[in-house]
Scaffold this motif. Structure first.
Motif, PDB file in Angstrom:
ATOM      1  N   ALA A   7       0.822  -1.224   0.000  1.00  0.00           N
ATOM      2  CA  ALA A   7       0.000   0.000   0.000  1.00  0.00           C
ATOM      3  C   ALA A   7       0.852   1.268   0.000  1.00  0.00           C
ATOM      4  CB  ALA A   7      -0.923  -0.008   1.217  1.00  0.00           C
ATOM      5  N   ASP A   8       2.132   1.153   0.351  1.00  0.00           N
ATOM      6  CA  ASP A   8       3.037   2.311   0.386  1.00  0.00           C
ATOM      7  C   ASP A   8       3.698   2.566  -0.959  1.00  0.00           C
ATOM      8  OD1 ASP A   8       2.719   2.746   3.202  1.00  0.00           O
ATOM      9  OD2 ASP A   8       4.110   1.079   3.582  1.00  0.00           O
ATOM     10  N   LEU A   9       3.427   1.742  -1.951  1.00  0.00           N
ATOM     11  CA  LEU A   9       4.208   1.759  -3.184  1.00  0.00           C
ATOM     12  C   LEU A   9       4.197   3.115  -3.884  1.00  0.00           C
ATOM     13  CD1 LEU A   9       5.952   0.147  -5.132  1.00  0.00           C
ATOM     14  CD2 LEU A   9       3.860  -0.609  -6.281  1.00  0.00           C
ATOM     15  N   ASP A  10       3.045   3.746  -4.020  1.00  0.00           N
ATOM     16  CA  ASP A  10       2.979   5.028  -4.722  1.00  0.00           C
ATOM     17  C   ASP A  10       3.791   6.098  -3.997  1.00  0.00           C
ATOM     18  OD1 ASP A  10       1.408   4.037  -6.752  1.00  0.00           O
ATOM     19  OD2 ASP A  10      -0.478   4.692  -5.861  1.00  0.00           O
ATOM     20  N   GLU A  11       3.646   6.166  -2.671  1.00  0.00           N
ATOM     21  CA  GLU A  11       4.379   7.165  -1.910  1.00  0.00           C
ATOM     22  C   GLU A  11       5.884   6.904  -1.966  1.00  0.00           C
ATOM     23  OE1 GLU A  11       4.517   9.197   2.570  1.00  0.00           O
ATOM     24  OE2 GLU A  11       3.206   7.483   2.191  1.00  0.00           O
ATOM     25  N   LEU A  12       6.258   5.644  -1.843  1.00  0.00           N
ATOM     26  CA  LEU A  12       7.673   5.293  -1.911  1.00  0.00           C
ATOM     27  C   LEU A  12       8.278   5.644  -3.261  1.00  0.00           C
ATOM     28  CD1 LEU A  12       7.876   1.779  -0.205  1.00  0.00           C
ATOM     29  CD2 LEU A  12       9.116   3.828   0.489  1.00  0.00           C
ATOM     30  N   SER A  13       7.547   5.354  -4.331  1.00  0.00           N
ATOM     31  CA  SER A  13       8.056   5.610  -5.674  1.00  0.00           C
ATOM     32  C   SER A  13       8.291   7.091  -5.901  1.00  0.00           C
ATOM     33  CB  SER A  13       7.074   5.058  -6.715  1.00  0.00           C
ATOM     34  OG  SER A  13       6.915   3.660  -6.562  1.00  0.00           O
ATOM     35  N   GLY A  48       8.190   0.014 -10.672  1.00  0.00           N
ATOM     36  CA  GLY A  48       8.536  -1.288 -11.228  1.00  0.00           C
ATOM     37  C   GLY A  48       9.653  -1.972 -10.469  1.00  0.00           C
ATOM     38  N   LEU A  49      10.695  -1.200 -10.098  1.00  0.00           N
ATOM     39  CA  LEU A  49      11.829  -1.782  -9.382  1.00  0.00           C
ATOM     40  C   LEU A  49      11.420  -2.310  -8.004  1.00  0.00           C
ATOM     41  CD1 LEU A  49      14.601   0.826 -10.242  1.00  0.00           C
ATOM     42  CD2 LEU A  49      14.487  -1.548 -11.042  1.00  0.00           C
ATOM     43  N   LEU A  50      10.687  -1.494  -7.255  1.00  0.00           N
ATOM     44  CA  LEU A  50      10.313  -1.888  -5.898  1.00  0.00           C
ATOM     45  C   LEU A  50       9.280  -3.012  -5.908  1.00  0.00           C
ATOM     46  CD1 LEU A  50      10.058   1.674  -4.324  1.00  0.00           C
ATOM     47  CD2 LEU A  50      11.800  -0.039  -3.796  1.00  0.00           C
ATOM     48  N   ASN A  51       8.296  -2.886  -6.769  1.00  0.00           N
ATOM     49  CA  ASN A  51       7.228  -3.878  -6.794  1.00  0.00           C
ATOM     50  C   ASN A  51       7.724  -5.205  -7.345  1.00  0.00           C
ATOM     51  OD1 ASN A  51       4.610  -4.376  -6.015  1.00  0.00           O
ATOM     52  ND2 ASN A  51       3.712  -3.801  -7.971  1.00  0.00           N
ATOM     53  N   GLY A  52       8.783  -5.133  -8.153  1.00  0.00           N
ATOM     54  CA  GLY A  52       9.318  -6.357  -8.727  1.00  0.00           C
ATOM     55  C   GLY A  52      10.371  -7.026  -7.861  1.00  0.00           C
ATOM     56  N   GLY A  53      10.549  -6.550  -6.640  1.00  0.00           N
ATOM     57  CA  GLY A  53      11.607  -7.134  -5.833  1.00  0.00           C
ATOM     58  C   GLY A  53      11.462  -6.914  -4.353  1.00  0.00           C
ATOM     59  N   ALA A  54      12.134  -5.864  -3.834  1.00  0.00           N
ATOM     60  CA  ALA A  54      12.337  -5.724  -2.390  1.00  0.00           C
ATOM     61  C   ALA A  54      11.049  -5.540  -1.600  1.00  0.00           C
ATOM     62  CB  ALA A  54      13.286  -4.548  -2.118  1.00  0.00           C
ATOM     63  N   HIS A  81      20.322 -10.863  -5.405  1.00  0.00           N
ATOM     64  CA  HIS A  81      21.223  -9.809  -5.878  1.00  0.00           C
ATOM     65  C   HIS A  81      20.504  -8.637  -6.533  1.00  0.00           C
ATOM     66  CE1 HIS A  81      25.036 -12.126  -5.269  1.00  0.00           C
ATOM     67  NE2 HIS A  81      24.143 -13.077  -5.213  1.00  0.00           N
ATOM     68  N   GLY A  82      19.201  -8.583  -6.432  1.00  0.00           N
ATOM     69  CA  GLY A  82      18.469  -7.480  -7.045  1.00  0.00           C
ATOM     70  C   GLY A  82      17.186  -7.986  -7.655  1.00  0.00           C
ATOM     71  N   PRO A  83      16.490  -7.108  -8.364  1.00  0.00           N
ATOM     72  CA  PRO A  83      15.231  -7.530  -8.993  1.00  0.00           C
ATOM     73  C   PRO A  83      15.454  -8.692  -9.943  1.00  0.00           C
ATOM     74  CG  PRO A  83      15.491  -5.138  -9.080  1.00  0.00           C
ATOM     75  CD  PRO A  83      16.796  -5.699  -8.614  1.00  0.00           C
ATOM     76  N   THR A  84      14.519  -9.615  -9.965  1.00  0.00           N
ATOM     77  CA  THR A  84      14.623 -10.760 -10.862  1.00  0.00           C
ATOM     78  C   THR A  84      14.025 -10.413 -12.227  1.00  0.00           C
ATOM     79  OG1 THR A  84      12.465 -11.657 -10.229  1.00  0.00           O
ATOM     80  CG2 THR A  84      14.385 -12.328  -8.906  1.00  0.00           C
ATOM     81  N   HIS A  91       6.300  -6.170 -14.436  1.00  0.00           N
ATOM     82  CA  HIS A  91       6.008  -4.744 -14.301  1.00  0.00           C
ATOM     83  C   HIS A  91       6.555  -3.946 -15.485  1.00  0.00           C
ATOM     84  CE1 HIS A  91       4.531  -5.592 -10.304  1.00  0.00           C
ATOM     85  NE2 HIS A  91       5.617  -6.308 -10.114  1.00  0.00           N
ATOM     86  N   ALA A  92       6.609  -4.598 -16.645  1.00  0.00           N
ATOM     87  CA  ALA A  92       7.153  -3.954 -17.847  1.00  0.00           C
ATOM     88  C   ALA A  92       6.374  -2.702 -18.222  1.00  0.00           C
ATOM     89  CB  ALA A  92       7.152  -4.946 -19.015  1.00  0.00           C
ATOM     90  N   ARG A  93       5.069  -2.661 -17.929  1.00  0.00           N
ATOM     91  CA  ARG A  93       4.278  -1.480 -18.275  1.00  0.00           C
ATOM     92  C   ARG A  93       4.773  -0.245 -17.525  1.00  0.00           C
ATOM     93  NH1 ARG A  93      -2.116  -1.979 -17.954  1.00  0.00           N
ATOM     94  NH2 ARG A  93      -1.602  -3.504 -19.562  1.00  0.00           N
TER      95      ARG A  93
END
Length: 200
Positions: A7-13, A48-54, A81-84, A91-93
């Motif tokens: 739920a924090d994704l938008d604010e974090l991004s 995309g980076l955050l949602n696809g990994g950490a 080692h990072g996003p897969t 999350h390509a879009r």
């Protein structure tokens, strides 16, 4: 200190995009040095980076002031080692909205170049750390680093990151990181790989 939730994704991004608007490697990935463009399109990249990994792994630490996130650090635990690739493809879009088709190819090349320098020894990897501009100079970044590094020390685990500015490099040195090699991405973007040995 609280872990970030989906739920924090938008604010974090948005926070990360503001924090990285003048970061040379991020500008190289985005293909622009215009801060306004970085702030406008950057949230899609970090989404995309955050949602696809950490954020899914529960290793995004946040500091809040009231309900607002003023600092965050995205880590990957030893063995990751990072996003897969599957996570990124999912999350390509978001990446396309940030970078466009040509920019996605450019960003993947930059990520592949940086990945060459990451140690194979299991370690904590600091993927990104950002502090809201209004909260800079208040020790937020140091608190974020201490939280996860104390955990690593208790477990006898090393840590790794890439430092892209002299200011961040000084902060990381104070927390035990040692410069290893310079990663030459282009004429402006040349971050240092930095290693923090496991506590004895």
């Amino acid at each position: 200190m609280t872990p970030a939730a989906p739920a924090d994704l938008d604010e974090l991004s948005k926070l990360m995009a503001m924090a990285f608007q003048s970061d040379p490697p991020m500008q190289a990935a985005m293909g622009t040095t215009d801060p306004a463009v970085m702030v406008e399109r950057g949230p899609w990249l970090f989404r995309g980076l955050l949602n696809g990994g950490a954020i899914q792994a529960g290793t995004v630490d946040t500091i809040r002031e009231g309900q607002q996130i003023i600092g965050a650090a995205a880590w990957y635990a030893p063995g990751h080692h990072g996003p897969t690739i599957p996570g990124l493809v999912t999350h390509a879009r978001d990446f396309h909205r940030a970078l466009g088709t040509g920019g996605m190819v450019r960003a993947l090349k930059i990520e592949a170049e940086m990945a060459k320098y990451r140690p194979t020894t299991p370690h904590w990897y600091l993927h990104a750390i950002g502090v809201h501009p209004d909260a800079r100079g208040q020790g937020v970044g140091a608190v974020l680093l201490d939280h996860r590094l104390n955990q690593a020390d208790r477990a006898g685990q090393p840590a790794y990151l890439e430092s892209s500015t002299a200011r961040s490099g000084n902060l990381y040195r104070r927390h035990g990181f040692q410069p290893m090699r310079r990663i030459q991405l282009n004429e402006r973007a040349a971050p240092y790989s930095m290693w923090r040995p496991a506590a004895q």
